[in-house]
Design a protein around this motif. Structure first.
Motif, short mmCIF file in Angstrom:
data_model
loop_
_atom_site.label_atom_id
_atom_site.label_comp_id
_atom_site.label_asym_id
_atom_site.label_seq_id
_atom_site.Cartn_x
_atom_site.Cartn_y
_atom_site.Cartn_z
N ASN A 49 0.91 -1.15 -0.12
CA ASN A 49 0.01 0.09 0.15
C ASN A 49 0.93 1.11 0.03
N PHE A 50 1.06 1.92 -1.22
CA PHE A 50 1.90 3.04 -1.29
C PHE A 50 1.57 4.44 -0.49
N ILE A 51 0.07 4.38 -0.32
CA ILE A 51 -0.36 5.46 0.65
C ILE A 51 -0.05 5.27 1.99
N ALA A 52 -0.06 4.04 2.44
CA ALA A 52 0.59 3.98 3.70
C ALA A 52 1.85 4.04 3.98
N GLN A 58 6.62 9.91 5.45
CA GLN A 58 6.31 11.33 5.31
C GLN A 58 6.90 11.90 4.13
N SER A 59 6.67 11.28 3.14
CA SER A 59 7.20 11.62 1.63
C SER A 59 6.29 11.00 0.77
N THR A 60 5.68 11.84 -0.18
CA THR A 60 4.65 11.39 -1.18
C THR A 60 5.36 11.24 -2.54
N ARG A 61 6.42 11.77 -2.78
CA ARG A 61 7.25 11.89 -4.04
C ARG A 61 6.33 12.21 -5.10
N VAL A 62 5.33 13.20 -4.80
CA VAL A 62 4.22 13.64 -5.81
C VAL A 62 4.74 15.00 -6.24
N LEU A 63 4.54 15.26 -7.36
CA LEU A 63 5.02 16.69 -7.99
C LEU A 63 3.65 17.20 -8.42
N GLY A 64 3.44 18.61 -7.72
CA GLY A 64 2.19 19.33 -8.11
C GLY A 64 2.60 20.34 -9.29
N LEU A 65 1.79 20.52 -10.20
CA LEU A 65 1.93 21.49 -11.29
C LEU A 65 0.77 22.42 -11.46
N VAL A 66 1.07 23.95 -11.44
CA VAL A 66 -0.06 24.83 -11.52
C VAL A 66 0.21 25.56 -12.74
N LEU A 67 -0.89 25.71 -13.53
CA LEU A 67 -0.79 26.18 -14.79
C LEU A 67 -1.78 27.56 -14.73
#
Length: 68
Positions: A49-52, A58-67
């Protein structure tokens, strides 16, 4: 019900911490034990379970992008 590390450990006849180390590819675990645990994981249909894991690390390794 979801398959847990404890279920895999019971089938492979190892400790849950050993299953966790196999998932993390710890070099201290023998190849024979890794193979036994991976076979149990496949037989039970277990997948981490990658969410767990991201909560524990304490690291999601998710990159957010705002355009605009």
């Amino acid at each position: 019900m979801a398959v847990t590390i404890k279920d895999v450990a019971k089938l492979a006849n190892v400790a849950p911490s050993t299953v966790s180390r196999v998932i993390a590819n710890n070099p201290r675990i023998s190849e024979r034990t890794k193979q036994k645990v991976r076979e149990a994981m496949e037989q039970l249909g277990y997948h981490p379970n990658f969410i767990a894991r991201s909560l524990a690390n304490q690291s999601t390794r998710v990159l957010g992008l705002v355009l605009p």
